[in-house]
Design a protein around this motif. Structure first.
Motif: not given
Length: 244
Positions: A128-145
């Motif tokens: 799941v983490s790998r797929q989220i980090h495939a897109n930087v903006d998506n990764a930033v949003a998830v980490h922020a939340r």
């Protein structure tokens, strides 16, 4: 032989949630309550200090001045407060973005560990983490939340908070002085109308809390009455002492 991979029909969700994190609810509620209580207390103090004189004009002037000063003060305070909070959150979000770009594997591992701590299987968490980090903006949003508890795309608006606070305070502060503007010459009508308004506001607020309507309404009414009563006594003492 083919396998039907469709998700089975799920029970329909029969509830929704109000917006409890937006930038308008808190300042609007706080502004209305503060306008009611502070202006009631203000005119009560003036009425107490001028009870042996022709005090109606002084009470009206104090009430209108309190309305204007309080509304602008609340708006300025809310704008500064919310702007500072949003700017602080944005700073941390930008910091997280830099870390994700500079160390994507480490940040992906950190996110996977968060999911494992929530009970997700380690292998699934890593995928799941790998797929989220495939897109930087998506990764930033998830980490922020996950790390900051904020949504980068839904930070509170300082302008919305300021306008909400200004309008709600002005409406709340107008209620205690309105009976005087309509011809009343004692504090009693303004007190009764304001306490009723406080009860209604307190009851309405319970629609987004876990308290009963009568508890919320009674609490606000009692607190408002206490503030007005104490200020009236203070004004009476000041007036009897001949100060001012």
């Amino acid at each position: 032989m083919t396998t039907d991979a469709r998700v089975p029909d799920l029970p329909e969700i029969s509830h929704d949630h109000p917006d409890v994190t937006g930038g308008w609810l808190r300042p609007a509620v706080f502004g209305a309550m503060d306008g009611l209580v502070s202006n009631l207390a203000l005119i009560a103090g003036v009425a107490g200090g001028t009870r042996d004189h022709t005090g109606s004009a002084a009470v009206v002037l104090a009430g209108l001045a309190g309305l204007a000063a309080g509304a602008f003060s609340m708006a300025a305070g809310e704008y500064t407060s919310v702007a500072s909070q949003s700017e602080a959150a944005q700073r941390e979000i930008d910091k997280e973005r830099r870390e994700i770009i500079a160390n994507p594997e480490g940040e992906a591992g950190e996110l996977a560990e968060m999911y494992v701590a929530k009970g997700i299987d380690p292998v699934l968490a890593a995928e799941v983490s790998r797929q989220i980090h495939a897109n930087v903006d998506n990764a930033v949003a998830v980490h922020a939340r996950e790390e900051l508890g904020v949504d980068p795309d839904d930070l509170a608006s300082p302008m919305v908070a300021a306008v909400s606070s200004f309008l709600s305070f002005a409406v709340g502060a107008l209620i205690p002085v309105l009976p005087y503007l309509l011809g009343a010459d004692t504090l009693v009508p303004g007190m009764l109308v304001t306490l009723l308004a406080l009860f209604v506001c307190g009851a309405v607020v319970t629609q987004v809390t876990s308290r009963s309507w009568w508890y919320g309404g009674s609490r606000q009414m009692v607190l408002g009455a206490a503030a007005a009563g104490l200020t009236y006594v203070f004004g009476s003492l000041v007036g009897s002492a001949g100060i001012g």
